[in-house]
Design a protein around this motif. Structure first.
Motif, mmCIF file in Angstrom:
data_model
loop_
_atom_site.group_PDB
_atom_site.id
_atom_site.type_symbol
_atom_site.label_atom_id
_atom_site.label_comp_id
_atom_site.label_asym_id
_atom_site.label_seq_id
_atom_site.Cartn_x
_atom_site.Cartn_y
_atom_site.Cartn_z
ATOM 1 N N SER A 63 0.832 -1.211 0.000
ATOM 2 C CA SER A 63 0.000 0.000 0.000
ATOM 3 C C SER A 63 0.862 1.256 0.000
ATOM 4 O O SER A 63 0.603 2.205 -0.748
ATOM 5 C CB SER A 63 -0.924 0.000 1.221
ATOM 6 N N VAL A 64 1.897 1.258 0.831
ATOM 7 C CA VAL A 64 2.751 2.448 0.918
ATOM 8 C C VAL A 64 3.471 2.688 -0.405
ATOM 9 O O VAL A 64 3.494 3.813 -0.932
ATOM 10 C CB VAL A 64 3.763 2.296 2.071
ATOM 11 N N LEU A 65 4.051 1.632 -0.970
ATOM 12 C CA LEU A 65 4.782 1.799 -2.230
ATOM 13 C C LEU A 65 3.834 2.158 -3.369
ATOM 14 O O LEU A 65 4.158 3.008 -4.214
ATOM 15 C CB LEU A 65 5.550 0.515 -2.549
ATOM 16 N N GLY A 66 2.675 1.514 -3.394
ATOM 17 C CA GLY A 66 1.700 1.854 -4.432
ATOM 18 C C GLY A 66 1.246 3.299 -4.326
ATOM 19 O O GLY A 66 1.114 3.999 -5.331
ATOM 20 N N GLY A 67 0.984 3.765 -3.087
ATOM 21 C CA GLY A 67 0.596 5.166 -2.908
ATOM 22 C C GLY A 67 1.689 6.124 -3.328
ATOM 23 O O GLY A 67 1.422 7.175 -3.927
ATOM 24 N N LEU A 68 2.940 5.765 -3.032
ATOM 25 C CA LEU A 68 4.063 6.622 -3.418
ATOM 26 C C LEU A 68 4.138 6.784 -4.931
ATOM 27 O O LEU A 68 4.231 7.907 -5.452
ATOM 28 C CB LEU A 68 5.366 6.027 -2.877
ATOM 29 N N PHE A 69 4.056 5.671 -5.645
ATOM 30 C CA PHE A 69 4.179 5.763 -7.104
ATOM 31 C C PHE A 69 2.913 6.320 -7.738
ATOM 32 O O PHE A 69 2.970 6.881 -8.839
ATOM 33 C CB PHE A 69 4.528 4.392 -7.681
ATOM 34 N N PHE A 70 1.778 6.207 -7.044
ATOM 35 C CA PHE A 70 0.576 6.876 -7.538
ATOM 36 C C PHE A 70 0.762 8.390 -7.493
ATOM 37 O O PHE A 70 0.376 9.099 -8.428
ATOM 38 C CB PHE A 70 -0.632 6.469 -6.689
ATOM 39 N N CYS A 71 1.366 8.890 -6.414
ATOM 40 C CA CYS A 71 1.623 10.328 -6.313
ATOM 41 C C CYS A 71 2.591 10.782 -7.408
ATOM 42 O O CYS A 71 2.422 11.859 -7.992
ATOM 43 C CB CYS A 71 2.181 10.661 -4.938
ATOM 44 N N PHE A 110 -4.991 -3.572 -6.641
ATOM 45 C CA PHE A 110 -5.709 -4.835 -6.812
ATOM 46 C C PHE A 110 -5.041 -5.966 -6.026
ATOM 47 O O PHE A 110 -5.722 -6.890 -5.575
ATOM 48 C CB PHE A 110 -5.814 -5.193 -8.293
ATOM 49 N N TRP A 111 -3.712 -5.891 -5.840
ATOM 50 C CA TRP A 111 -3.064 -6.901 -4.999
ATOM 51 C C TRP A 111 -3.521 -6.765 -3.546
ATOM 52 O O TRP A 111 -3.769 -7.744 -2.866
ATOM 53 C CB TRP A 111 -1.555 -6.780 -5.087
ATOM 54 N N VAL A 112 -3.654 -5.512 -3.081
ATOM 55 C CA VAL A 112 -4.134 -5.294 -1.717
ATOM 56 C C VAL A 112 -5.559 -5.828 -1.562
ATOM 57 O O VAL A 112 -5.888 -6.503 -0.570
ATOM 58 C CB VAL A 112 -4.062 -3.797 -1.356
ATOM 59 N N LEU A 113 -6.424 -5.544 -2.543
ATOM 60 C CA LEU A 113 -7.799 -6.059 -2.477
ATOM 61 C C LEU A 113 -7.824 -7.576 -2.532
ATOM 62 O O LEU A 113 -8.620 -8.235 -1.836
ATOM 63 C CB LEU A 113 -8.615 -5.475 -3.635
ATOM 64 N N PHE A 114 -6.942 -8.146 -3.354
ATOM 65 C CA PHE A 114 -6.897 -9.596 -3.496
ATOM 66 C C PHE A 114 -6.338 -10.265 -2.242
ATOM 67 O O PHE A 114 -6.906 -11.211 -1.697
ATOM 68 C CB PHE A 114 -6.037 -9.935 -4.718
ATOM 69 N N ILE A 151 -11.695 -13.280 -6.780
ATOM 70 C CA ILE A 151 -11.152 -13.769 -8.049
ATOM 71 C C ILE A 151 -11.109 -12.648 -9.085
ATOM 72 O O ILE A 151 -10.162 -12.549 -9.875
ATOM 73 C CB ILE A 151 -11.988 -14.953 -8.557
ATOM 74 N N ILE A 152 -12.112 -11.774 -9.087
ATOM 75 C CA ILE A 152 -12.107 -10.628 -10.013
ATOM 76 C C ILE A 152 -10.908 -9.727 -9.729
ATOM 77 O O ILE A 152 -10.229 -9.239 -10.647
ATOM 78 C CB ILE A 152 -13.428 -9.852 -9.900
ATOM 79 N N ALA A 153 -10.621 -9.504 -8.434
ATOM 80 C CA ALA A 153 -9.436 -8.710 -8.081
ATOM 81 C C ALA A 153 -8.164 -9.379 -8.574
ATOM 82 O O ALA A 153 -7.228 -8.711 -9.029
ATOM 83 C CB ALA A 153 -9.385 -8.500 -6.573
ATOM 84 N N LEU A 154 -8.111 -10.720 -8.516
ATOM 85 C CA LEU A 154 -6.938 -11.450 -9.014
ATOM 86 C C LEU A 154 -6.750 -11.231 -10.509
ATOM 87 O O LEU A 154 -5.641 -10.996 -10.987
ATOM 88 C CB LEU A 154 -7.094 -12.938 -8.711
ATOM 89 N N VAL A 155 -7.848 -11.295 -11.272
ATOM 90 C CA VAL A 155 -7.765 -11.103 -12.728
ATOM 91 C C VAL A 155 -7.279 -9.692 -13.047
ATOM 92 O O VAL A 155 -6.387 -9.488 -13.886
ATOM 93 C CB VAL A 155 -9.133 -11.374 -13.379
ATOM 94 N N LEU A 156 -7.842 -8.690 -12.372
ATOM 95 C CA LEU A 156 -7.429 -7.304 -12.634
ATOM 96 C C LEU A 156 -5.983 -7.065 -12.217
ATOM 97 O O LEU A 156 -5.250 -6.311 -12.877
ATOM 98 C CB LEU A 156 -8.364 -6.345 -11.898
#
Length: 673
Positions: free
Chosen positions: A239-247, A267-271, A294-299
Motif C-alpha cells: 500500500s505504501v509503495l503503491g501510494g508513493l508511485f501513484f503520487c 488490486f493486490w491489496v484487495l486480493f 477472483i475478479i481482483a486477481l484477474v485485474l
C-alpha cells in the motif's frame, strides 16, 4: 509432546494445505484450511534485501528452537471423527460418525453439502509428575472453514460471531485457548468443533493441536506470524509503495509505468486482503466475497502485465486488446458462474490468470536479454523469482506435490520491495536526466545570450555606420537639391545677363547661398520642422526664387495650389516635396530648353497629396538615364519620395515632360504621436 488431532500413530498431519498453502488457496478464493510455519527463502537480488530476509528467517528459526518445559503435559489423541449435523440442528447420532484425518475437506466426502458438520476428537492428557495437581492443557486451532464454535466436554469455550450467512471467516485465523483445569477430566476428554461452511469454498477443519500450555502458546505465536503478520506486512508495504508511485504518476502523467504499478498494487491489496478479513463485508454472502476476490486477481494480473510492458517499453497493441478481452471473459465467468459449478469455474479462472502471470514472467526476461538494459535485467530477475515461487505454491494448492511450505508470503514482500527499488532507480535516473538537461539548457541560454550580445553589438556598429552613410547621403542630396539648385539659378542669371553684375547683386546672391546652406544644416531632414499653414505659404519662397529666374530667362510659369490643406503632410513629406520641386525646376532650367512650365498641387481628399510638374522642353529618354545611373538628381528625387512612403513617376517625350509625385497622408492623430 503436543499432539495434533489425528490417528495416534501419526505424529504430524500431512495437511492438504499447510498454513501458507492454505493462505494461498484462500487468496485464490478456494479457502482450504491453513497451517505451517513460514520459512523465508533467501534471495540474492540485493544485499540489503538478503539481510532483511535472513533476519526474518533467523527470527522464525530461533522461535522454533525454544524447548518445551520439562513439566509440560502431553496429549494422546484417541480418535477423530466427523458427522453432518442433524436436520433439526442437533448433534449427529452414534451411527453417523465417520473417522477423518485432519485437516479435512468435507466436500470430498459429502459433495454439494452446505451446512454444519461436527468434529469429535477424543483425547487423554498425559501429565507426568502432576500428582493430582492442576493440568495445564493448551488448544490451538489453525483454521476453521468458514465459521464455527468449540466445546470441551460440552463446555463452550469459543464461538464465531456469525454462524449464518454472511458467515464469519476463520479459515486463516489461528486461535489459542488455555483449557481450564476445572473441565479437564483425568480420563478421556472430548473436543467438539462445530464447523459451518459452503461446498464451493472447500469447507472443513484444519489441524487441531493439543498439548502443554507453553508449547501451544509458542505454536500459536508461530502460526500468527506466518498466517497473519507476514500478510499484514505485505499489505502495508504494498500500500505504501503503491501510494508513493501513484503520487509520482499524478505529478507526471506521461510516466504510465508508475500508474500501472499503483493500480497493480491496489488490486493486490484487495486480493490479498482476503487472507486477513474475518467478515465478508461488504458482500452479503461468502460466495459473493469469493467471486469478488477472483475478479481482483484477474485485474491484478492485467495490471501486472501492462506494468511490465510499459516498464520495458514494449508496444503490443494486439496482445493488449486480446488481454482485455480475455480478462473481461474471466471476470464475467467469476461474476455469473452458477453456484453448482462455481468451484470448478473459480479454479479455472484462477489457473488461467496464473497462466497469464507466469507466461509474462517468462517473456520479460527474454525481452531483457534483447535490450540488455540494467533495469530490465533487474526486473527480469524479480519476475523469475516470482515465477518459481508461484509454480511451487500453485502445485501445493492443487495438491500436485506433497505437503510443504509456501513461499509467496515471503517472496511477495521481498520482490515488491525490489520492484519498487527498480522503479525508484528509474525515477532517480529520470530526475538526473532532467537536471542534466536543465544544466545544458542553462549553458545553452548563456551561450545564446553571449552570441546575441555579440550580434547586437555588431548590428549596432553596422547601424551606426549605415546611419552615418545615410546622413552623408542626405547631406549630399540636400546640397545637391538646395544649394546646388541655387548655384544653377545664379549661374543662369550670370550667363543670361547682358550687363555686368553690380556688387549689391553679388552680395544678394551670396546671402541666398548662405540661407540655403543654413537651411540644409539646421533643418535638413528633421521631423520637428514646422509645416506651413497652407499650401500657398509653403510654395511661396520657392515660387519667389524661381519666378525671378524664369522671368530673366523669358520662361513662362504657372503655379496652381489649393488655398488650404485638406490634411497637412508631415514635416518630412513637406521637406521632400520642397527638394523635389527645387530639383525638378533646376533640371528644367539646366536641360529642358523649355519655354513653359507648370507646377500644380492637387489634394482631392485627406488621404493623399499629388504634385505635378510639366514643361514643354526637349525631353529625354527616362529609361536610358535611369539604367545608366548618370543622373544624381533623378536618384535623389526617387530616394526622397520613397523615404516618406511616396511614389514618383516621370514620363518624357519631345515637347512634353511630366513629373508626378504621389504621397499617402496619415491622419492628424498619427502625425502627432
Amino acid at each position: 509432546m503436543p499432539h495434533q488431532a489425528h490417528l495416534p500413530q501419526t505424529r504430524c498431519l500431512l495437511a492438504h494445505a499447510s498454513s501458507s498453502r492454505g493462505a494461498l488457496a484462500g487468496l485464490a478464493g478456494l479457502n482450504p484450511p491453513a497451517c505451517a510455519r513460514g520459512r523465508l527463502v533467501q534471495w540474492w537480488l540485493a544485499p540489503w534485501l538478503l539481510a532483511f530476509a535472513l533476519a526474518l528467517y533467523a527470527g522464525a528459526a530461533l522461535a522454533q528452537q525454544s524447548p518445551p518445559s520439562a513439566s509440560a503435559c502431553t496429549v494422546e489423541i484417541l480418535s477423530t471423527t466427523a458427522a453432518q449435523e442433524g436436520a433439526d440442528g442437533s448433534k449427529p447420532g452414534p451411527a453417523s460418525w465417520l473417522p477423518v484425518t485432519l485437516p479435512d475437506n468435507w466436500a470430498r466426502r459429502w459433495p454439494e453439502y452446505n451446512g454444519a458438520v461436527w468434529y469429535r476428537i477424543d483425547w487423554r492428557p498425559v501429565c507426568p509428575g502432576s500428582a493430582g495437581g492442576p493440568v495445564h492443557i493448551g488448544l490451538t486451532l489453525q483454521s476453521i472453514v468458514m465459521a464455527g464454535e468449540v466445546f470441551v466436554n460440552d463446555e463452550l469455550i469459543w464461538r464465531d460471531q456469525n454462524l449464518t450467512e454472511p458467515l464469519s471467516r476463520s479459515w486463516n485465523m489461528p486461535r489459542h485457548w488455555r483449557i481450564p483445569a476445572s473441565i479437564v477430566r483425568d480420563g478421556v476428554n472430548t473436543l467438539w468443533v462445530r464447523v459451518v461452511g459452503v461446498a464451493q469454498q472447500t469447507p472443513g477443519l484444519g489441524p487441531v493441536h493439543l498439548g502443554g500450555q507453553q508449547e501451544m502458546q509458542k505454536l500459536y505465536d508461530d502460526l500468527w506470524w506466518s498466517n497473519r503478520t507476514l500478510f499484514s506486512l505485505n499489505l502495508i508495504i504494498t500500500s505504501v509503495l503503491g501510494g508513493l508511485f501513484f503520487c509520482i504518476w499524478i505529478v507526471r502523467r506521461e510516466q504510465t509505468t508508475y500508474g500501472w504499478y499503483a493500480l497493480m498494487s491496489l488490486f493486490w491489496v484487495l486480493f490479498a486482503a482476503n487472507v486477513l478479513v474475518t467478515s465478508p463485508w461488504p458482500f452479503s454472502t461468502t460466495l459473493m466475497a469469493g467471486r469478488a476476490n477472483i475478479i481482483a486477481l484477474v485485474l491484478y494480473t492485467v495490471c501486472f502485465c501492462l506494468f511490465t510492458w510499459r516498464f520495458g517499453g514494449q508496444t503490443l497493441p494486439r496482445l493488449e486488446r486480446a488481454l482485455w478481452i480475455l480478462s473481461a471473459a474471466l471476470i464475467a465467468t467469476a461474476a455469473f458462474a452458477p453456484e453448482a459449478s462455481l468451484t470448478s469455474s473459480l479454479a479455472g479462472v484462477t489457473l488461467i490468470a496464473a497462466g497469464i502471470f507466469l507466461v509474462n514472467c517468462l517473456q520479460f526476461p527474454v525481452h531483457a536479454l534483447r535490450t540488455r538494459q540494467t533495469q530490465h535485467i533487474m526486473l527480469a530477475a524479480c519476475l523469475l523469482i516470482f515465477f518459481m515461487v508461484s509454480v511451487h505454491d500453485l502445485l501445493l494448492i492443487f495438491q500436485f506435490i506433497g505437503p510443504g511450505t509456501a513461499y509467496t508470503p515471503f517472496s511477495s514482500i521481498v520482490v515488491s520491495i525490489c520492484m519498487s527499488a527498480i522503479l525508484g532507480l528509474r525515477h532517480a535516473r529520470n530526475v538526473r536526466r532532467i537536471e542534466s538537461f536543465n544544466h545544458e539548457l542553462a549553458e545553452g541560454i548563456e551561450r545564446a545570450r553571449t552570441d546575441l550580445a555579440t550580434t547586437l553589438e555588431r548590428e549596432h556598429a553596422l547601424a551606426m555606420a549605415n546611419t552615418r552613410l545615410q546622413e552623408r547621403l542626405q547631406i549630399a542630396h540636400d546640397l545637391h537639391d538646395g544649394l546646388g539648385g541655387s548655384l544653377v539659378r545664379m549661374m543662369a542669371m550670370v550667363e543670361q545677363t547682358s550687363t555686368p553684375l553690380k556688387g549689391q547683386q553679388f552680395l544678394s546672391m551670396l546671402k541666398l547661398l548662405r540661407d540655403d546652406l543654413r537651411q540644409t544644416i539646421d533643418n535638413g531632414s528633421s521631423p520637428g520642422v514646422k509645416v506651413p499653414a497652407t499650401p500657398q505659404e509653403w510654395i511661396a519662397p520657392l515660387r519667389h526664387r524661381f519666378v525671378q529666374l524664369f522671368d530673366e530667362l523669358d520662361l513662362d510659369s504657372t503655379w496652381k495650389f489649393p488655398p488650404k490643406w485638406h490634411a497637412p503632410p508631415s514635416a518630412l513629406q513637406c521637406l521632400a516635396l520642397t527638394r523635389l520641386v527645387e530639383e525638378a525646376l533646376t533640371n528644367v532650367v539646366k536641360h529642358s530648353r523649355a519655354r513653359r512650365v507648370q507646377v500644380q498641387l492637387v489634394q482631392a481628399d485627406t488621404t493623399q497629396l499629388e504634385l505635378h510638374i510639366e514643361d514643354n522642353g526637349a525631353g529625354f529618354d527616362v529609361a536610358a538615364v535611369r539604367l545608366a545611373g548618370i543622373s544624381v538628381g533623378m536618384r535623389s528625387m526617387h530616394a526622397r519620395i520613397a523615404r516618406v512612403q511616396g511614389t514618383l513617376h516621370i514620363s518624357s517625350e519631345p515637347g512634353r515632360t511630366t513629373l508626378t509625385a504621389l504621397l499617402k497622408l496619415r491622419p492628424a492623430t498619427q502625425q502627432s504621436v
